[in-house]
Design an enzyme around this catalytic site. Structure first.
Site, short mmCIF file in Angstrom:
data_model
loop_
_atom_site.label_atom_id
_atom_site.label_comp_id
_atom_site.label_asym_id
_atom_site.label_seq_id
_atom_site.Cartn_x
_atom_site.Cartn_y
_atom_site.Cartn_z
N ALA A 161 2.55 10.60 -15.19
CA ALA A 161 3.31 9.43 -14.39
C ALA A 161 2.68 8.71 -13.43
O ALA A 161 3.03 7.34 -13.23
CB ALA A 161 4.58 10.20 -13.65
N ASN A 178 0.84 -1.18 0.24
CA ASN A 178 0.00 -0.02 0.03
C ASN A 178 0.77 1.23 0.00
O ASN A 178 0.27 2.50 -0.49
CB ASN A 178 -0.88 0.03 1.09
N TYR A 206 -1.19 14.06 -15.39
CA TYR A 206 -1.25 12.88 -14.45
C TYR A 206 -0.41 11.79 -15.12
O TYR A 206 -0.54 10.61 -14.51
CB TYR A 206 -2.66 12.73 -14.07
#
Length: 354
Positions: free
Chosen positions: A246, A181, A244
């Site tokens: 990458a 995560n 956005y």
């Protein structure tokens, strides 16, 4: 319906004649004492009666019961229910005693997942960069009787990851679940303004982190006969934006990695799946909104309302809504989910192949 199921259904119905919520109390008591199999229809009947009565009274029963289950038509369903240490009646996800290594556990989605794993009885090794907040959270969970420890770890470093896995081994003797995560900062903005080094640094902040932890834990899971790996990816993988890029490319790579690793792990009993949320109301998001609102001459509340209006459900997700899905996917209740990406986006993704 079996005679036992008929008896339970009769008990629910009899108690529901006065106040349907009495039927809920009756069923809770029955399950708490016996934890036996009951017909799925009894659960549906009970919840339906309760909601109907609540609607009449102008209130709600949301949150009184967590009935996360897969109903098997025309057969009895093992519920094994009881009250957990927080007093919430919940279905047994069979995570009790399982060892979970959870990265990015100090805040947001990771913190929500940590709490749910703990409530389900899992043994959790909670990893994050040095975090006093995580230490406080772990201390509180341990005081409440949960088997949780904190392990400082920078998952961009090989030696830190190796120490994390060795710590989990020493503490529990095995690792049943790895939840990837944690993620660092990925570059955003004008494509031509992002340097090659920034792209490479971005890979190491998320994509390579997941690969690094998976490589470290895979041999252990293989030798012990199986395990679960859950990768938290972003909905940007399927919703590309030039500004956005990458972030989207990295998450798209993680989806491919998840499926490839699932294929590699299947012969060894290692299940690999992904959970892909979209906008989540985390502390980090709130800080971003505050900063952006200041620049746009708006209040954070007004700007958040504008953002909420762009979501089909009229709001962003709460971290707990994603954390609960992570715990389910990591559990034995999801024993045939592997190679899949579970999208948790409130219908935000434009497309049908989610």
């Amino acid at each position: 319906m079996s005679s036992k199921g008929a008896t339970i259904a009769h008990g629910i119905g009899a108690n529901a004649l006065g106040d349907p919520r009495a039927a809920l109390a009756w069923l809770a008591n029955f399950l708490g004492q016996r934890g036996e199999c009951i017909p799925a229809m009894s659960i549906i009947m009970t919840v339906g009666l309760s909601r109907a009565h609540a609607a009449q009274e102008g209130d709600t029963v949301t949150g009184e019961f967590t009935l996360l289950t897969l109903f098997r038509p025309f057969s009895d369903v093992a519920v094994n229910a009881g009250r957990n240490q927080e007093g919430i009646l919940s279905m047994d996800l069979k995570l009790s005693g399982k060892t979970v290594v959870l990265t990015g556990a100090s805040k947001g989605i990771g913190l929500a997942a940590l709490r749910t794993f703990a409530m389900e009885g899992a043994r959790v090794i909670a990893a994050a960069r040095a975090s006093p907040a995580l230490e406080v959270e772990v201390a509180a969970l341990r005081k409440a009787g949960h088997d949780v420890i904190a392990c400082p770890c920078d998952i961009t470093r090989d030696d830190d990851v190796q120490n994390l896995i060795e710590t989990a081994q020493r503490y529990a003797g095995r690792i049943d679940v790895l939840v990837n995560n944690a993620a660092g900062k990925l570059p955003a903005g004008d494509f031509m303004a992002i340097s090659s080094q920034e792209w490479l640094d971005g890979w190491n902040e998320k994509l390579q982190c997941y690969i690094r932890t998976a490589q470290a834990v895979f041999p252990l899971m293989r030798d012990q006969g199986g395990g679960r790996i859950v990768n938290v990816v972003g909905a940007a993988a399927r919703n590309p934006k030039a500004s956005y890029m990458a972030v989207g490319v990295t998450n798209a790579g993680l989806i491919n990695f998840t499926k490839s690793l699932a294929d590699h792990g299947a012969p060894h009993g290692i299940l690999v799946a992904g959970v892909a949320p979209s906008g989540v109301m985390t502390d980090r998001w709130r800080r971003l909104i505050e900063k952006r609102a200041e620049g746009e001459g708006k209040t954070p509340k007004a700007l958040q309302a504008e953002m909420d209006a762009t979501f089909p459900l009229g709001r962003m997700a709460d971290p707990e809504e994603v954390g609960d899905v992570i715990c389910f996917v990591a559990s034995p209740r999801a024993s045939y989910i592997s190679g899949s990406i579970i999208t948790v986006d409130g219908a935000s993704t434009t497309g049908v192949f989610n």
